[in-house]
Write a protein that holds these residues in place. Structure first.
Motif, PDB file in Angstrom:
ATOM      1  N   SER A   4       0.829  -1.193   0.000  1.00  0.00           N
ATOM      2  CA  SER A   4       0.000   0.000   0.000  1.00  0.00           C
ATOM      3  C   SER A   4       0.873   1.257   0.000  1.00  0.00           C
ATOM      4  N   ARG A   5       1.908   1.255   0.844  1.00  0.00           N
ATOM      5  CA  ARG A   5       2.815   2.400   0.902  1.00  0.00           C
ATOM      6  C   ARG A   5       3.637   2.504  -0.388  1.00  0.00           C
ATOM      7  N   LYS A   6       3.917   1.367  -0.982  1.00  0.00           N
ATOM      8  CA  LYS A   6       4.662   1.339  -2.248  1.00  0.00           C
ATOM      9  C   LYS A   6       3.879   2.042  -3.345  1.00  0.00           C
ATOM     10  N   LYS A  29      13.002   2.275  -3.796  1.00  0.00           N
ATOM     11  CA  LYS A  29      13.546   1.137  -3.057  1.00  0.00           C
ATOM     12  C   LYS A  29      14.005   1.551  -1.668  1.00  0.00           C
ATOM     13  N   LYS A  30      14.636   2.712  -1.583  1.00  0.00           N
ATOM     14  CA  LYS A  30      15.138   3.192  -0.292  1.00  0.00           C
ATOM     15  C   LYS A  30      13.992   3.452   0.681  1.00  0.00           C
ATOM     16  N   VAL A  31      12.957   4.132   0.180  1.00  0.00           N
ATOM     17  CA  VAL A  31      11.796   4.445   1.027  1.00  0.00           C
ATOM     18  C   VAL A  31      11.124   3.163   1.499  1.00  0.00           C
ATOM     19  N   LEU A  32      10.946   2.213   0.585  1.00  0.00           N
ATOM     20  CA  LEU A  32      10.261   0.965   0.947  1.00  0.00           C
ATOM     21  C   LEU A  32      11.085   0.124   1.922  1.00  0.00           C
ATOM     22  N   THR A  33      12.392   0.158   1.768  1.00  0.00           N
ATOM     23  CA  THR A  33      13.253  -0.560   2.719  1.00  0.00           C
ATOM     24  C   THR A  33      13.098   0.034   4.111  1.00  0.00           C
ATOM     25  N   GLN A  34      13.092   1.352   4.193  1.00  0.00           N
ATOM     26  CA  GLN A  34      12.923   2.022   5.485  1.00  0.00           C
ATOM     27  C   GLN A  34      11.583   1.663   6.119  1.00  0.00           C
ATOM     28  N   ILE A  35      10.514   1.726   5.304  1.00  0.00           N
ATOM     29  CA  ILE A  35       9.178   1.411   5.809  1.00  0.00           C
ATOM     30  C   ILE A  35       9.117  -0.048   6.266  1.00  0.00           C
ATOM     31  N   THR A  36       9.658  -0.943   5.419  1.00  0.00           N
ATOM     32  CA  THR A  36       9.622  -2.379   5.740  1.00  0.00           C
ATOM     33  C   THR A  36      10.342  -2.658   7.050  1.00  0.00           C
ATOM     34  N   GLU A  37      11.528  -2.091   7.199  1.00  0.00           N
ATOM     35  CA  GLU A  37      12.329  -2.401   8.389  1.00  0.00           C
ATOM     36  C   GLU A  37      11.737  -1.777   9.646  1.00  0.00           C
TER      37      GLU A  37
END
Length: 535
Positions: A63-65, A349-357
């Motif tokens: 959803s955030r992606k 990719k950077k934003v999604l990695t931050q959100i995921t982690e």
């Protein structure tokens, strides 16, 4: 791996306004570094436990992606087309440096903090005279102490410290960054008033990293975009039309009219819900385009079946057509961004990695803290008996109060009470505190700190006494004391739930500490002290 950029970003968040991190206590920096390392260990553990594959996590990240990709599309198709990209490059050049400056602010007119009667002309004349005095050798910091209307000048003598481009209003920074060290500006007019600026130093920006300027780029783009919003709205409208033309968008106006008619007939008291529609109505095609269509089902999904928020749009053909158009346009943009591999963009990719982690850490914390918390009564009692000081009962004394605003009247009522006049009758006749009057002046049992001077005096006089007047709030209190409950330990049955919570927190803390030790052993860290000492 923990990069220098990550550590610098953390330093900036932890110590905002510090112009040189060498000034930060080495122990404080080491403490921050260790916390970041611990965080990296937790993330590594979360990946090893497969938390990144959690279904709920994936759903939230997707959803955030979608939103991150949509924002990137707007940046590419709208923002970049309405701003002057040369200004972005100028901004990036300017933030390579920072300056140290001092200033004197002179307000005028109706600005908050303006000296009485000072006009714009008066402020400008004074600013010109101060410029002359500083250029002739007087200290700008001394003059700031005497003349500046900046509230902080009394503490910093007008010294603003080091700052980069983008930290100050445009007129101020434009003047300041065009001065050489030691130079003084002519009066500079901003929305705050007139400024006299002196640049004291210019140096390389210690936080500048040419490989990590995405945040800086977004900052200047946002600022330039906000200055061109009318143009941006026009560009967004044009872009939407171009997208719809590319996909051969076609609205079925008759079906929309039929839907409005159906909804009007079904809607009784704004209680319409999705179950009121047949499957055929839900699949009614309101608009179509190459690769997709918009149906009532699409609209229900968008609004999470909350038809109440959709109903106003269903009352107007034009409003509903626009809603259908917006849904279709967004879906077409999603097709475009998928086709053009937006999800491979490094920023995304950077934003999604931050959100995921971030979410992984939250889920990890819940998993780590999962343990059997149904304690037996014997366990709770053992904890209670081993920790009596945690369940102390403060000494309390029973108090009745008559509150009176007038000092003389309070003195009179106090004399009557001390001479044996019935306290309850006096309270009924004279008490001016509405909240206590409802309880006949009864405050209940109070500890020594529970009612300021009133409870303090009550403990001084002891049980079954009358005292007053006592100055309290904006009036006076006459009090009667009753029973005194001495300090002691609360009964187990009265604090059983509290015992359980304390024991749970203690066990949780022990479990976390053990887990952190296991992580430190499993994921060892090597610190590059040579680089650390340069920061």
């Amino acid at each position: 791996e923990l990069s220098v950029k990550e550590f610098k970003d953390a330093l900036q968040r932890r110590f905002p306004g510090v112009d040189n991190y060498a000034k930060v206590d080495s122990a404080a920096k080491m403490d921050l570094l260790n916390k970041l390392i611990d965080n990296k260990r937790r993330i590594a553990a979360a990946y090893d436990m497969g938390i990144d594959e959690d279904e709920n996590l994936q759903e939230m990240v997707n959803s955030r992606k979608d939103q991150a990709i949509f924002n990137k599309y707007i940046e590419n198709m709208v923002v970049d087309s309405v701003i002057d990209l040369t200004k972005v490059n100028e901004y990036l050049e300017r933030i390579k440096f920072e300056i140290k400056a001092s200033h004197v602010l002179l307000k005028f007119g109706d600005k908050n903090g303006t000296p009485a009667g000072r006009s714009k002309e008066d402020a400008e004349k004074l600013a010109i005279s101060l410029v002359e005095r500083i250029r002739n050798g007087e200290s700008i910091n001394s003059l700031a102490q005497e003349f500046s209307d900046d509230p902080s000048a009394k503490q910093n003598n007008g010294d603003l410290g080091y700052f980069t481009w983008g930290r100050m209003v445009d007129e101020f920074q434009e003047a300041a960054f065009n001065l050489a060290p030691g130079e003084v500006s002519d009066p500079v007019l901003t929305s705050y008033g007139y400024h006299v600026i002196q640049v004291d130093d210019r140096r390389d920006n210690p936080n500048y990293d040419p490989n990590n300027q995405r945040d800086a780029i977004l900052t200047i783009k946002h600022k330039l975009y906000s200055q061109n919003q009318a143009k941006a709205r026009q560009r967004w409208t044009e872009n939407g039309q171009n997208v719809r033309n590319e996909f051969n968008y076609n609205v079925n106006e008759q079906n929309i009219v039929n839907l409005i008619t159906s909804i009007t007939a079904k809607n009784k008291g704004n209680n319409l819900n999705a179950d009121d529609f047949t499957d055929e109505e839900k699949e009614l095609v309101l608009a179509a385009y190459d690769g997709g269509k918009v149906t009532l089902n699409n609209m229900l999904d968008r609004y999470k079946n909350q038809l109440r928020s959709l109903l106003p749009k269903f009352k107007s053909l034009d409003a509903l057509k626009l809603e259908v158009e917006n849904i279709a346009t967004n879906d077409m943009i999603k097709i475009i961004t998928t086709r053009e591999n937006y999800d491979e963009d490094p920023d995304i990719k950077k934003v999604l990695t931050q959100i995921t982690e971030q979410q992984m850490l939250s889920l990890l914390n819940k998993k780590v803290m999962e343990f059997e918390s149904d304690f037996t009564d014997d366990e709770l009692l053992a904890y209670y008996e081993a920790n009596p000081n945690q369940f102390k009962q403060e000494a309390e004394i029973e108090i009745w109060e008559i509150y009176i605003k007038d000092k003389n009247l309070a003195a009179k009522v106090a004399r009557l009470a001390k001479n044996g006049k019935d306290f309850a009758q006096l309270e009924k006749q004279y008490n001016e505190d509405k909240s206590t009057k409802q309880k006949n002046g009864y405050l209940g049992f109070r500890s020594v700190k529970r009612r300021g001077e009133v409870s303090k005096k009550a403990f001084e006089i002891g049980p079954d006494k009358i005292e007053g007047p006592i100055e309290y709030r904006k009036g006076y209190a006459i009090i009667k004391t009753g029973q005194l409950k001495p300090e002691g330990i609360k009964l187990f049955e009265d604090v059983k739930s509290q015992v359980e919570q304390k024991l749970k927190r203690e066990r949780s803390s022990e479990q976390r500490k053990k887990w952190e030790e296991e992580l430190a052993a499993k994921y060892s860290a090597k610190i590059n002290y040579i680089i650390l000492d340069t920061l």
